[in-house]
Each structure stands twice: as structure tokens, then as C-alpha cells.
Design a protein around this motif. Structure first.
Motif, PDB file in Angstrom:
ATOM      1  N   THR A   2      36.914  37.866  49.814  1.00 35.92           N
ATOM      2  CA  THR A   2      37.683  38.910  49.135  1.00 35.92           C
ATOM      3  C   THR A   2      38.826  38.176  48.378  1.00 35.92           C
ATOM      4  OG1 THR A   2      37.632  40.568  50.743  1.00 35.92           O
ATOM      5  CG2 THR A   2      39.454  40.807  49.331  1.00 35.92           C
ATOM      6  N   GLY A   3      38.891  38.705  46.969  1.00 38.03           N
ATOM      7  CA  GLY A   3      39.598  38.088  45.944  1.00 38.03           C
ATOM      8  C   GLY A   3      41.114  38.640  45.853  1.00 38.03           C
ATOM      9  N   LYS A   4      41.913  38.309  44.896  1.00 39.62           N
ATOM     10  CA  LYS A   4      43.049  39.134  44.561  1.00 39.62           C
ATOM     11  C   LYS A   4      42.880  40.382  44.067  1.00 39.62           C
ATOM     12  CE  LYS A   4      45.284  34.768  43.583  1.00 39.62           C
ATOM     13  NZ  LYS A   4      46.001  33.815  42.444  1.00 39.62           N
ATOM     14  N   THR A   5      43.923  41.380  44.128  1.00 42.52           N
ATOM     15  CA  THR A   5      44.183  42.615  43.784  1.00 42.52           C
ATOM     16  C   THR A   5      45.220  42.715  42.539  1.00 42.52           C
ATOM     17  OG1 THR A   5      43.607  43.598  45.789  1.00 42.52           O
ATOM     18  CG2 THR A   5      44.484  45.036  44.183  1.00 42.52           C
ATOM     19  N   TYR A   6      44.637  43.169  41.545  1.00 41.03           N
ATOM     20  CA  TYR A   6      45.347  43.494  40.356  1.00 41.03           C
ATOM     21  C   TYR A   6      45.602  44.937  40.045  1.00 41.03           C
ATOM     22  CZ  TYR A   6      44.819  38.352  39.372  1.00 41.03           C
ATOM     23  OH  TYR A   6      44.445  37.248  39.676  1.00 41.03           O
ATOM     24  N   ASN A  34      51.090  40.816  39.676  1.00 43.12           N
ATOM     25  CA  ASN A  34      49.773  41.171  39.392  1.00 43.12           C
ATOM     26  C   ASN A  34      49.447  42.584  38.730  1.00 43.12           C
ATOM     27  OD1 ASN A  34      48.946  38.778  40.479  1.00 43.12           O
ATOM     28  ND2 ASN A  34      48.332  39.524  42.461  1.00 43.12           N
ATOM     29  N   ARG A  56      42.904  36.359  33.707  1.00 42.89           N
ATOM     30  CA  ARG A  56      42.998  35.774  35.045  1.00 42.89           C
ATOM     31  C   ARG A  56      42.066  36.196  36.244  1.00 42.89           C
ATOM     32  NH1 ARG A  56      48.959  37.185  37.340  1.00 42.89           N
ATOM     33  NH2 ARG A  56      48.101  36.010  39.147  1.00 42.89           N
ATOM     34  N   LEU A  57      41.305  37.254  35.910  1.00 39.60           N
ATOM     35  CA  LEU A  57      40.124  37.626  36.702  1.00 39.60           C
ATOM     36  C   LEU A  57      39.192  36.750  37.191  1.00 39.60           C
ATOM     37  CD1 LEU A  57      39.755  41.195  35.561  1.00 39.60           C
ATOM     38  CD2 LEU A  57      40.913  40.561  37.359  1.00 39.60           C
ATOM     39  N   ARG A  58      38.775  36.674  38.485  1.00 41.84           N
ATOM     40  CA  ARG A  58      37.669  35.937  39.062  1.00 41.84           C
ATOM     41  C   ARG A  58      36.703  36.760  39.781  1.00 41.84           C
ATOM     42  NH1 ARG A  58      39.994  33.736  35.593  1.00 41.84           N
ATOM     43  NH2 ARG A  58      40.844  31.329  35.821  1.00 41.84           N
ATOM     44  N   ASP A  61      37.544  39.632  42.639  1.00 39.42           N
ATOM     45  CA  ASP A  61      38.800  40.236  42.446  1.00 39.42           C
ATOM     46  C   ASP A  61      38.669  41.805  42.512  1.00 39.42           C
ATOM     47  OD1 ASP A  61      40.181  37.792  42.582  1.00 39.42           O
ATOM     48  OD2 ASP A  61      40.284  37.536  40.383  1.00 39.42           O
ATOM     49  N   VAL A  91      33.938  41.827  39.212  1.00 40.91           N
ATOM     50  CA  VAL A  91      35.057  42.256  39.458  1.00 40.91           C
ATOM     51  C   VAL A  91      35.021  43.701  40.051  1.00 40.91           C
ATOM     52  CG1 VAL A  91      37.232  42.840  38.998  1.00 40.91           C
ATOM     53  CG2 VAL A  91      36.292  40.681  37.966  1.00 40.91           C
ATOM     54  N   ARG A 104      34.174  48.111  45.515  1.00 43.70           N
ATOM     55  CA  ARG A 104      34.156  47.111  46.810  1.00 43.70           C
ATOM     56  C   ARG A 104      33.433  47.926  47.995  1.00 43.70           C
ATOM     57  NH1 ARG A 104      39.307  43.555  47.547  1.00 43.70           N
ATOM     58  NH2 ARG A 104      38.226  42.261  45.901  1.00 43.70           N
TER      59      ARG A 104
END
Length: 201
Positions: A2-6, A34, A56-58, A61, A91, A104
């Protein structure tokens, strides 16, 4: 993994309040660093903060938006950005006011089909509503004009010195340049704007 949340917020003008979208992001515990926000006029669609977020997205995310129309200004743009994020950048997207649009959680074939179908319906509905609003505004303005309602700034009154300056210039006692200076205006404005306005009163 699980990546980061923006979070992405877009308001259509500098006068529009973004508090509702900010509160929705805060409920999902998205870090302030974010959250990206663009404010724009209705004429342009330059979104520097959106582009900064994209950089910034990977893969893996998650991007949260309050409603589907935050992704674009019309049906084609919404579809294009959805494909860019989910297909090209890998993403995930969560539409906060439509939890069914959560890529997701809905990774299976049926979930993807449902999400794509709902996306098409909602993006079409968003564009259709904007077009209906513009049409109602245009009809309202046209109806108001028929009733004599004027839009825009009220016309500026002529300077109090204008009648005397006009009389002296007409009688040949002063030049046009002198008359215009008395009224603090350009010669062309004095002759082609002020005089016709004075004669029509």
C-alpha cells in the motif's frame, strides 16, 4: 504494498469556498502536506498543483477527490485523467462522495466493470449539469435584459467641468486639448465619448 494517500481539491474560482472538500479530506486523515489544491477561473484549466501531485505519485498510491468532476472540466477530460492515473500510472482513486468508485477495493473483473460504468455515467452527468447551469444562466440574463436590467459597471458620470469646457470649446474660446485637460480626459474621449453621451442625456 500500500502506497501513500494524497488528496486533490479543485475550486472553479478564487471566490469559491474549498472548506467542504478540505473537511472531506481531513475525515480520511490525509496529511496536509499530501493535499494539493488548485483555484482557477472558468476560462482556463491550468492546474499547477495537480501537475505537482502527479510528479509525486508512485504505483500503489491513492488519490482522493471529493467528487468526480474535480478530475476534469468535461466528460472527455475526466475519462482521460482517470485512465492516466489508474492505467498508466497504476495509481488508485477514491471518490469520496461515491465510495463505489474506489479502485483499491474493487480489483476483480466485476468491480472494475462496475467502477468503469459508474464513472462514465457520473462524468457524463457532471458535464450535462454544467451545461444545463450555463444554459439557465444565459436564459436568465437574456430575460433580465428584456426587462431592461443592465449588467456590468454603471456608466461613469461626466465631470462637472464638462458643460463649461464644451461650451468654451464650441465657442472657439479654448482648444480641444485645453477642454480635454479641464475634464482630465484624453482628447479622443472628450470628442467621441463624452460629447455623444452629453447630447443623449
Amino acid at each position: 504494498m500500500t502506497g501513500k494517500t494524497y488528496g486533490y481539491i479543485r475550486v472553479s474560482s478564487k471566490d469559491q469556498n474549498e472548506d467542504r472538500q478540505v473537511m472531506a479530506m481531513e475525515k480520511h486523515a490525509i496529511e496536509k502536506d499530501n493535499i494539493y489544491m488548485d483555484k482557477q477561473s472558468g476560462k482556463d484549466f491550468h492546474r499547477p498543483q495537480y501537475r505537482a501531485m502527479l510528479r509525486r505519485l508512485r504505483p500503489g498510491d491513492l488519490v482522493c477527490i471529493a467528487s468526480i468532476d474535480r478530475l476534469g472540466r468535461n466528460y472527455e477530460e475526466i475519462q482521460r485523467q482517470w485512465r492516466l492515473l489508474t492505467k498508466e500510472m497504476n495509481v488508485d482513486i477514491l471518490v469520496l462522495n461515491m465510495p463505489l468508485l474506489n479502485t483499491r477495493q474493487n480489483k476483480d473483473l466485476l468491480g472494475t466493470f462496475i467502477a468503469d460504468l459508474v464513472l462514465q455515467i457520473l462524468s457524463f452527468a457532471a458535464q450535462n449539469e454544467r451545461e444545463n447551469i450555463r444554459q439557465r444562466q444565459a436564459e436568465g440574463i437574456a430575460a433580465a435584459r428584456k426587462k431592461g436590467v443592465r449588467f456590468g459597471r454603471p456608466p461613469m458620470p461626466l465631470p462637472k467641468e464638462f458643460p463649461m469646457a464644451l461650451r468654451l470649446w464650441t465657442e472657439g474660446k479654448i482648444t480641444l486639448a485645453h477642454a480635454a485637460r479641464m475634464c482630465n480626459m484624453a482628447e479622443s474621449s472628450f470628442r467621441y465619448r463624452a460629447i455623444p453621451k452629453h447630447n443623449s442625456q
